[in-house]
Design an enzyme around this catalytic site. Structure first.
Site, PDB file in Angstrom:
ATOM      1  N   GLU A 161      -8.943   1.948  -1.742  1.00 31.45           N
ATOM      2  CA  GLU A 161      -9.845   1.596  -1.028  1.00 31.45           C
ATOM      3  C   GLU A 161     -10.187   2.692  -0.646  1.00 31.45           C
ATOM      4  O   GLU A 161      -9.857   3.711  -0.139  1.00 31.45           O
ATOM      5  CB  GLU A 161      -8.708   0.945   0.266  1.00 31.45           C
ATOM      6  CG  GLU A 161      -9.620   0.236   1.575  1.00 31.45           C
ATOM      7  CD  GLU A 161      -8.317   0.595   3.004  1.00 31.45           C
ATOM      8  OE1 GLU A 161      -7.307  -0.179   2.132  1.00 31.45           O
ATOM      9  OE2 GLU A 161      -8.540   0.049   3.898  1.00 31.45           O
ATOM     10  N   GLU A 176      -4.544  -7.872   4.708  1.00 26.46           N
ATOM     11  CA  GLU A 176      -3.990  -6.854   5.396  1.00 26.46           C
ATOM     12  C   GLU A 176      -2.773  -6.724   6.686  1.00 26.46           C
ATOM     13  O   GLU A 176      -3.324  -7.641   7.557  1.00 26.46           O
ATOM     14  CB  GLU A 176      -4.495  -5.096   5.977  1.00 26.46           C
ATOM     15  CG  GLU A 176      -4.012  -4.388   6.338  1.00 26.46           C
ATOM     16  CD  GLU A 176      -4.687  -2.982   6.909  1.00 26.46           C
ATOM     17  OE1 GLU A 176      -5.840  -3.227   6.839  1.00 26.46           O
ATOM     18  OE2 GLU A 176      -4.309  -1.382   6.752  1.00 26.46           O
ATOM     19  N   GLU A 192     -13.450  -1.933   6.173  1.00 25.62           N
ATOM     20  CA  GLU A 192     -13.350  -2.268   7.803  1.00 25.62           C
ATOM     21  C   GLU A 192     -14.365  -1.531   8.565  1.00 25.62           C
ATOM     22  O   GLU A 192     -13.857  -1.925   9.583  1.00 25.62           O
ATOM     23  CB  GLU A 192     -12.167  -1.272   7.018  1.00 25.62           C
ATOM     24  CG  GLU A 192     -11.960   0.389   6.889  1.00 25.62           C
ATOM     25  CD  GLU A 192     -10.821   0.640   7.353  1.00 25.62           C
ATOM     26  OE1 GLU A 192      -9.852   0.402   6.236  1.00 25.62           O
ATOM     27  OE2 GLU A 192      -9.652   1.856   7.563  1.00 25.62           O
ATOM     28  N   ASP A 197      -5.071   4.239  -0.478  1.00 18.59           N
ATOM     29  CA  ASP A 197      -6.161   3.844   0.794  1.00 18.59           C
ATOM     30  C   ASP A 197      -6.537   5.221   0.874  1.00 18.59           C
ATOM     31  O   ASP A 197      -5.949   6.932   0.901  1.00 18.59           O
ATOM     32  CB  ASP A 197      -5.783   3.555   2.195  1.00 18.59           C
ATOM     33  CG  ASP A 197      -7.002   3.170   2.731  1.00 18.59           C
ATOM     34  OD1 ASP A 197      -8.225   4.129   2.790  1.00 18.59           O
ATOM     35  OD2 ASP A 197      -7.184   3.241   4.183  1.00 18.59           O
ATOM     36  N   ARG A 201       1.047  -1.475   0.063  1.00 20.52           N
ATOM     37  CA  ARG A 201      -0.143  -0.037   0.003  1.00 20.52           C
ATOM     38  C   ARG A 201       0.959   1.141   0.353  1.00 20.52           C
ATOM     39  O   ARG A 201       1.923   1.316   1.126  1.00 20.52           O
ATOM     40  CB  ARG A 201      -1.011  -0.129   1.322  1.00 20.52           C
ATOM     41  CG  ARG A 201      -1.851   0.838   1.183  1.00 20.52           C
ATOM     42  CD  ARG A 201      -2.320   1.016   2.719  1.00 20.52           C
ATOM     43  NE  ARG A 201      -2.139   2.116   2.718  1.00 20.52           N
ATOM     44  CZ  ARG A 201      -2.586   2.523   4.764  1.00 20.52           C
ATOM     45  NH1 ARG A 201      -4.123   1.902   4.296  1.00 20.52           N
ATOM     46  NH2 ARG A 201      -2.234   3.478   5.336  1.00 20.52           N
ATOM     47  N   TYR A 233      -3.520  11.591   6.105  1.00 15.15           N
ATOM     48  CA  TYR A 233      -3.543  10.012   6.630  1.00 15.15           C
ATOM     49  C   TYR A 233      -2.894   9.173   6.047  1.00 15.15           C
ATOM     50  O   TYR A 233      -1.967   9.079   5.076  1.00 15.15           O
ATOM     51  CB  TYR A 233      -5.424   8.854   6.339  1.00 15.15           C
ATOM     52  CG  TYR A 233      -5.637   8.382   6.215  1.00 15.15           C
ATOM     53  CD1 TYR A 233      -5.490   7.221   7.882  1.00 15.15           C
ATOM     54  CD2 TYR A 233      -5.173   7.098   5.091  1.00 15.15           C
ATOM     55  CE1 TYR A 233      -5.344   6.235   7.678  1.00 15.15           C
ATOM     56  CE2 TYR A 233      -4.964   6.101   5.505  1.00 15.15           C
ATOM     57  CZ  TYR A 233      -5.094   5.147   6.561  1.00 15.15           C
ATOM     58  OH  TYR A 233      -5.297   3.846   6.811  1.00 15.15           O
ATOM     59  N   HIS A 286      -9.692   7.096   2.055  1.00 14.62           N
ATOM     60  CA  HIS A 286     -10.377   6.571   3.758  1.00 14.62           C
ATOM     61  C   HIS A 286     -11.381   7.409   3.756  1.00 14.62           C
ATOM     62  O   HIS A 286     -11.398   8.710   4.512  1.00 14.62           O
ATOM     63  CB  HIS A 286      -8.442   6.833   4.265  1.00 14.62           C
ATOM     64  CG  HIS A 286      -9.213   6.394   6.055  1.00 14.62           C
ATOM     65  ND1 HIS A 286      -9.569   7.159   7.159  1.00 14.62           N
ATOM     66  CD2 HIS A 286      -8.420   5.440   6.478  1.00 14.62           C
ATOM     67  CE1 HIS A 286      -9.562   6.397   7.936  1.00 14.62           C
ATOM     68  NE2 HIS A 286      -8.475   5.129   7.881  1.00 14.62           N
ATOM     69  N   ARG A 291     -14.066  -5.850   2.569  1.00 16.97           N
ATOM     70  CA  ARG A 291     -12.978  -5.851   3.464  1.00 16.97           C
ATOM     71  C   ARG A 291     -12.897  -6.149   5.372  1.00 16.97           C
ATOM     72  O   ARG A 291     -12.312  -5.361   6.120  1.00 16.97           O
ATOM     73  CB  ARG A 291     -11.684  -3.870   3.843  1.00 16.97           C
ATOM     74  CG  ARG A 291     -10.859  -4.528   2.349  1.00 16.97           C
ATOM     75  CD  ARG A 291     -10.174  -2.542   1.824  1.00 16.97           C
ATOM     76  NE  ARG A 291      -9.917  -2.095   3.191  1.00 16.97           N
ATOM     77  CZ  ARG A 291      -8.360  -2.794   4.462  1.00 16.97           C
ATOM     78  NH1 ARG A 291      -8.377  -4.010   4.130  1.00 16.97           N
ATOM     79  NH2 ARG A 291      -8.474  -2.194   5.061  1.00 16.97           N
ATOM     80  N   TRP A 348     -12.758  11.335   8.129  1.00 13.31           N
ATOM     81  CA  TRP A 348     -11.775  11.056   8.067  1.00 13.31           C
ATOM     82  C   TRP A 348     -10.784   9.860   8.143  1.00 13.31           C
ATOM     83  O   TRP A 348     -11.319   8.803   7.801  1.00 13.31           O
ATOM     84  CB  TRP A 348     -11.316  10.954  10.130  1.00 13.31           C
ATOM     85  CG  TRP A 348      -9.669  10.818  10.462  1.00 13.31           C
ATOM     86  CD1 TRP A 348      -9.209  11.435   9.986  1.00 13.31           C
ATOM     87  CD2 TRP A 348      -8.998   9.617  10.376  1.00 13.31           C
ATOM     88  NE1 TRP A 348      -7.428  10.981   9.985  1.00 13.31           N
ATOM     89  CE2 TRP A 348      -8.015  10.426  10.549  1.00 13.31           C
ATOM     90  CE3 TRP A 348      -9.797   8.408  10.292  1.00 13.31           C
ATOM     91  CZ2 TRP A 348      -6.810   8.824  10.815  1.00 13.31           C
ATOM     92  CZ3 TRP A 348      -8.524   7.244  11.636  1.00 13.31           C
ATOM     93  CH2 TRP A 348      -6.923   7.410  11.157  1.00 13.31           C
TER      94      TRP A 348
HETATM   95  O1  KDG Z   1      -8.365   2.364  13.402  1.00 14.19           O
HETATM   96  C1  KDG Z   1      -8.430   2.960  12.064  1.00 14.19           C
HETATM   97  C2  KDG Z   1      -7.567   2.238  11.899  1.00 14.19           C
HETATM   98  O2  KDG Z   1      -7.693   0.793  11.431  1.00 14.19           O
HETATM   99  C3  KDG Z   1      -7.749   2.509  10.223  1.00 14.19           C
HETATM  100  O3  KDG Z   1      -7.456   4.073   9.816  1.00 14.19           O
HETATM  101  C4  KDG Z   1      -6.492   1.656   9.664  1.00 14.19           C
HETATM  102  O4  KDG Z   1      -7.132   2.486   6.957  1.00 14.19           O
HETATM  103  C5  KDG Z   1      -7.292   1.991   7.697  1.00 14.19           C
HETATM  104  C6  KDG Z   1      -6.306   0.516   7.310  1.00 14.19           C
HETATM  105  O5  KDG Z   1      -7.111   0.536   6.084  1.00 14.19           O
HETATM  106  O6  KDG Z   1      -5.449  -0.355   7.514  1.00 14.19           O
HETATM  107 MG    MG Z   2      -8.319   1.522   4.886  1.00 14.56          MG
END
Ligand code: KDG
Ligand code: MG
Length: 403
Positions: free
Chosen positions: A237, A340, A263, A211, A147, A159, A213, A284, A403
């Site tokens: 992602e 991951e 996630e 990602d 990643r 991030y 996010h 995920r 976020w």
């Molecule tokens: O607690 C939040 C994290 O698990 C997250 O920000 C991690 O996005 C994430 C990832 O893809 O591992």
């Molecule tokens: Mg993620």
């Protein structure tokens, strides 16, 4: 085989983890991960105050019945806190079942479908130079999938960027959440350049992931996906906020870049439309936040019918017990995609003694009975819980953003 005790241990060896320990009358002990980053004590209380009394005296062998009793029996279904609590019970019961049988959990799930579990690591950097060094480190270690994240020029915090080591990137604990400034226009200008740079430096012999996010609108994500197509990503992602399943229709209709999300899912109902309409390529969901092995198996079985592969969340806010459980599922399910993998901070090894092993880009859960993780409660007591929050994003004008 009656359950005689169920206790919760909250500990912070490097970061916070919540662990459920279930004991049986025969002396067989099982462990489950109940960690929900930033809301740890809510899950601990659900387990201690509401679920523990329901477990004492139950037959530890009845995993499916216990799952349904806790899910349907509470009336208030779903939600991250409830599903994480149920997941911890479920993991601990699978651990116990494996120990009774003398078999690793993946054997109970149908046996290995592959020799190892392909994993991806997290490369990051404030600059392209630092990022290149980080990518190279993963390649040298044998990773086949990486990643890539880098600081967006013009933003103070981005991030996914590690301050020092590539293993951790979340901000340190604070009494209140850190607030970051986010600007999608700057990010959208930068992200294709980032991926193009990595392809120029390292070629096409490594799988690349990225990602976003959850920060983009559907049309922004559609444009980004289209711009990334020449770089043949393994996936993009979390392009948009995950709760809006319909948004993926728009993204999908504009790009062939593979999409991954999940996630933050805690139920099959969070991804029913995404899967049955084939709007994503990878789901995920994690074993800890999506109801344990029993429920994650159902999600993955639905995904299999529609050609969607698995790509479980495996950040370090999920404990080593969670990673072990994920690896057992990954090894067994036919539609596994990728896992991951962020190695846990080193003090975690003193508390969680794991049997999984990394070799040449693949993980294997090990062949010990159960999940293969020994939890040391005496060591755990040396690392007291420290409250912490995930950051919050604001746009430049102060509006709260995803976020
Ligand atoms: O607690 C939040 C994290 O698990 C997250 O920000 C991690 O996005 C994430 C990832 O893809 O591992
Ligand atoms: Mg993620």
């Amino acid at each position: 085989m009656k359950i005689t005790d169920a206790r919760v241990v909250v500990t912070a060896p490097g970061r916070n983890f919540v662990t459920l320990v279930i004991e049986t009358e025969d002396g067989v002990v099982g462990v489950g991960d109940a960690t929900l980053n930033g809301r740890e004590l809510a899950v601990a209380s659900t387990l201690t105050d509401h679920i523990r009394p329901l477990l004492i005296g139950r037959d530890a062998r009845r995993i499916e019945d216990t799952w349904n009793y806790l899910y349907k029996g509470s009336y208030w279904r779903r939600g991250a806190i409830a599903m994480t609590a149920i997941a911890a019970v479920d993991m601990a019961l699978w651990d116990i079942k494996g120990k009774i049988a003398g078999l690793p959990v993946y054997e109970l799930l149908g046996g290995a479908s592959r020799d190892g579990v392909l994993v991806y690591g997290h490369a990051s950097g404030h600059t392209f130079d630092v990022l290149d060094g980080s990518v190279q480190k993963y390649l040298d270690t044998g990773y086949k999938a990486i990643r890539v994240q880098a600081s967006v020029p013009g933003l103070d915090h981005t991030y996914g960027i590690a301050a020092g080591s590539a293993a951790t990137y979340e901000p340190a604990s604070g009494s209140l959440p850190e607030e970051d400034v986010w600007d999608s226009a700057l990010y959208l200008d930068f992200a294709p350049r980032l991926v193009s740079h990595v392809r120029e430096q390292f070629g096409y012999g490594v799988h690349l992931l990225h990602d976003a996010h959850h920060r983009l609108t559907p049309i922004e994500a559609a444009r980004l996906g289209a711009q990334l197509e020449p770089y043949r990503m393994w996936w993009l992602e979390d392009p948009t906020p995950a709760e809006d399943q319909g948004a993926f229709r728009l993204i999908r209709s504009h790009t062939a870049t593979p999409l991954a999300v999940g996630e933050i899912f805690n139920s099959i109902w969070d991804c029913q439309q995404l899967i049955t309409e084939r709007l994503i390529d990878y789901v995920r969901a994690s074993v800890t936040h999506a109801g344990g092995i029993t429920h994650l198996r159902r999600i993955f079985a639905l995904a299999e019918l529609y050609g969607v592969r698995t790509g479980s969340h495996g950040a370090t806010d999920l404990s080593p017990i969670s990673l072990a459980a994920a690896l057992h599922i990954d090894l067994a399910v036919p539609n596994f995609g990728i896992q991951e993998y962020m190695p846990h901070p080193s003090p975690a090894e003193e508390v969680f003694r794991t049997g999984y092993r990394f070799h040449d880009g693949y993980l294997h859960p090990g062949d010990g009975p159960g999940l293969g993780v020994e939890f040391d409660e005496v060591a755990a007591a040396r690392f007291p819980y420290v409250p912490r929050y995930l950051p919050v994003n604001r746009l430049v004008d102060g509006t709260v953003h995803d976020w």
